[in-house]
Motif scaffolding. Structure first.
Motif, PDB file in Angstrom:
ATOM      1  N   GLY A 194       0.762  -1.222  -0.003  1.00 47.56           N
ATOM      2  CA  GLY A 194      -0.017   0.096   0.187  1.00 47.56           C
ATOM      3  C   GLY A 194       1.005   1.203  -0.112  1.00 47.56           C
ATOM      4  N   ALA A 195       0.089   2.270  -0.020  1.00 48.07           N
ATOM      5  CA  ALA A 195       0.701   3.776  -0.173  1.00 48.07           C
ATOM      6  C   ALA A 195       1.905   3.973   0.530  1.00 48.07           C
ATOM      7  N   ALA A 196       1.997   3.527   2.045  1.00 44.63           N
ATOM      8  CA  ALA A 196       3.125   3.744   2.949  1.00 44.63           C
ATOM      9  C   ALA A 196       4.303   3.208   2.598  1.00 44.63           C
ATOM     10  N   GLU A 197       4.248   1.939   1.822  1.00 40.90           N
ATOM     11  CA  GLU A 197       5.557   1.312   1.438  1.00 40.90           C
ATOM     12  C   GLU A 197       6.193   1.702   0.081  1.00 40.90           C
ATOM     13  N   VAL A 198       5.294   2.287  -0.810  1.00 36.99           N
ATOM     14  CA  VAL A 198       5.435   2.631  -2.147  1.00 36.99           C
ATOM     15  C   VAL A 198       6.612   3.297  -2.327  1.00 36.99           C
ATOM     16  N   ALA A 255      -0.278   3.416  -5.814  1.00 33.74           N
ATOM     17  CA  ALA A 255       0.878   3.484  -6.668  1.00 33.74           C
ATOM     18  C   ALA A 255       0.741   4.303  -7.851  1.00 33.74           C
ATOM     19  N   GLN A 256       0.038   5.141  -7.667  1.00 38.50           N
ATOM     20  CA  GLN A 256      -0.390   6.196  -9.009  1.00 38.50           C
ATOM     21  C   GLN A 256       0.779   6.507  -9.669  1.00 38.50           C
ATOM     22  N   GLU A 257       2.095   6.758  -9.046  1.00 40.80           N
ATOM     23  CA  GLU A 257       3.341   7.338  -9.364  1.00 40.80           C
ATOM     24  C   GLU A 257       3.733   6.310 -10.568  1.00 40.80           C
ATOM     25  N   GLU A 274      -6.474   2.457 -11.320  1.00 43.97           N
ATOM     26  CA  GLU A 274      -5.718   3.934 -11.651  1.00 43.97           C
ATOM     27  C   GLU A 274      -4.523   3.832 -10.681  1.00 43.97           C
ATOM     28  N   ASP A 275      -4.681   3.286  -9.374  1.00 46.34           N
ATOM     29  CA  ASP A 275      -3.717   3.357  -8.554  1.00 46.34           C
ATOM     30  C   ASP A 275      -2.667   2.238  -8.283  1.00 46.34           C
ATOM     31  N   GLY A 276      -2.906   1.287  -9.274  1.00 47.64           N
ATOM     32  CA  GLY A 276      -2.242  -0.097  -8.947  1.00 47.64           C
ATOM     33  C   GLY A 276      -2.818  -1.323  -9.729  1.00 47.64           C
TER      34      GLY A 276
END
Ligand code: S3P
Length: 430
Positions: free
Chosen positions: A304-308, A334-336, A363-365
């Protein structure tokens, strides 16, 4: 089997840039000999720094720096090739330099967002003209010294953005304070310390804050050994775990900066047999050590976002491992990934579907359903080294037969990847 990987791409870029900005001679070794390093080195040479040919064996070079105010306008445009880090970091360096130039790159780089750096750098006083499309390279830049100080909140956790602003502050003699939603890799802060520039960092309510107050007007020479790239090591570790190597691997001398190692945590969580041993010395203020891995059976996991941000470059590899794990593997927040050398969510989803893997796009993964069915087909590299190598690793796993359309894409960060994969291979499929 003991293996070395090429020098860290992020640290190579920073070592080249800071030794170019130092006054006097810096000694650096272990540099990545690859396309991205060469792009940055070429640009710095055109700006006046004395950088010899980067050796292919990691041996030491001596760089003749020009000092913080010493870069000069180059005779022609600066082409950063495929290197997003090179382009964004140099946009920062040159913002605070009395230089006028145009920065461009290859087709992939010319499609990547640059506003995330030009906005804060404009606020500091540099001027930018987008010569083709708004927000994209090629960009005409006019630097300025001194720059104004800045306190900037960036909506994406990005070491490139943070470093670009810090480097502008350094060359432009301005304090730079940055807040990002999660901590991104901190190589710039650490290498700054080596040349006498201090920064302070801490967790804050809305993320992570880095502050550089009153930077010095000269920096000291660098004496630096670049460790192996943990993002390159990740491909070999994944191959060992999937049984694509004949024996277990010990990857030595690899960088273990904690802002880069979430992939190792995820591998462990998926059930991989891996061990991490940190070398005792604290050379370079960058941890390094040995990571070992062997054939394992994997179960799916969630990232999730915190680890990305701590494993941004390893996420395609997690998706590929997910295709060989029991159950579901999901990557979200992980949208990046859509703004990297390729749209890595789209690239991974397309390639996995070509191979018949069950994958759901977000969209984000993405969410991948693992199986142990043989995977066969021809996939695309999408001009992206990490996509090429991730599918190379999947193809080297027993039972699979995968062709990557453009294997050479790996050259920007891992020259010799395919030869090494074959050399380490468990059988003819490799
Ligand atoms: C890098 C930062 C990362 C990473 C890239 C190298 C760097 O990007 O994807 O390969 O050297 O600063 P962001 O942190 O900007 O997302």
């Amino acid at each position: 089997m003991r293996v070395h990987v090429p020098g860290d791409k992020s640290l190579t870029q920073r070592a080249l840039i800071l030794s170019a900005l130092a006054e006097g001679e810096s000694r650096i070794s272990g540099l990545l000999f690859g396309g991205d390093a060469e792009s940055t080195a070429n640009a710095l040479r055109a700006l006046g720094a004395g950088i010899p040919q980067i050796p292919s064996d990691g041996s030491e070079i001596t760089v003749q720096g020009v000092g913080l105010g010493g870069l000069r306008s180059p005779g022609s445009q600066l082409d950063l090739g495929n290197s997003g880090t090179g382009a964004r970091l140099l946009l920062g360096v040159l913002s605070g330099s009395a230089v006028e130039t145009t920065i461009t790159g290859d087709e992939s780089l010319r499609s990547r967002p640059m506003r995330r750096v030009t906005e804060p750098l404009s606020a500091m006083g540099a001027r930018f003209d987008f010569l083709a499309e708004d927000g994209l390279l090629p960009i005409r830049l006019r630097g300025k010294r001194p720059l104004q100080e800045i306190d900037w909140s960036t909506p994406v956790a990005s070491a490139q953005v943070k470093s670009s602003i810090l480097l502008a502050g350094l060359t432009g003699g301005a304090s730079a304070l940055i807040t990002e939603p999660e901590q991104s890799r901190d190589h710039t802060e650490r290498i700054f310390r080596q040349v006498g520039v201090s920064t302070e960092s801490r967790a804050v309510a809305d993320g992570w804050r880095v502050e550089m107050h009153n930077p010095p007007n000269r920096i000291s020479e660098l004496d630096f050994r670049v460790p192996g790239d943990v993002s390159s090591a990740a491909f070999l570790l994944a191959s060992a775990v999937l049984g694509g190597t004949a024996a277990s691997l010990d990857i030595v001398g690899v960088g273990l900066n904690p802002t880069r190692t979430a992939f190792l945590d995820v591998l462990e969580r998926m059930g991989a047999e891996i061990t991490v041993e940190t070398d005792a010395d604290d050379e370079n203020l960058e941890a390094k050590g040995t990571v070992s891995a062997s054939l394992s059976s994997l179960t799916g996991t969630h990232v999730g976002a915190a680890e990305v941000p701590r494993m941004i470059d390893e996420l395609p590899l997690v998706a590929v491992l997910g295709a060989r794990a029991q159950g579901e593997t999901s990557i979200r927040g992980a949208q990046e990934l859509r703004a990297k050398e390729s749209d890595r969510i789209d690239a991974v989803v397309r390639n996995l579907r070509v191979l018949g893997v069950d994958v759901e796009e977000h969209e984000d993964g993405l969410i991948v359903l693992g199986s142990d069915r043989p995977l066969k087909g021809r996939v695309e590299a999408f001009d992206d080294h990490r996509i090429a190598m991730a599918f190379g690793v999947l193809g080297a796993a027993p039972g699979n037969d995968i062709e990557v359309d453009d294997p050479h894409a790996s050259g920007v960060s891992f020259p010799g990847f395919w030869e090494l994969l074959r050399e380490l291979g468990a059988g003819s499929h490799a």
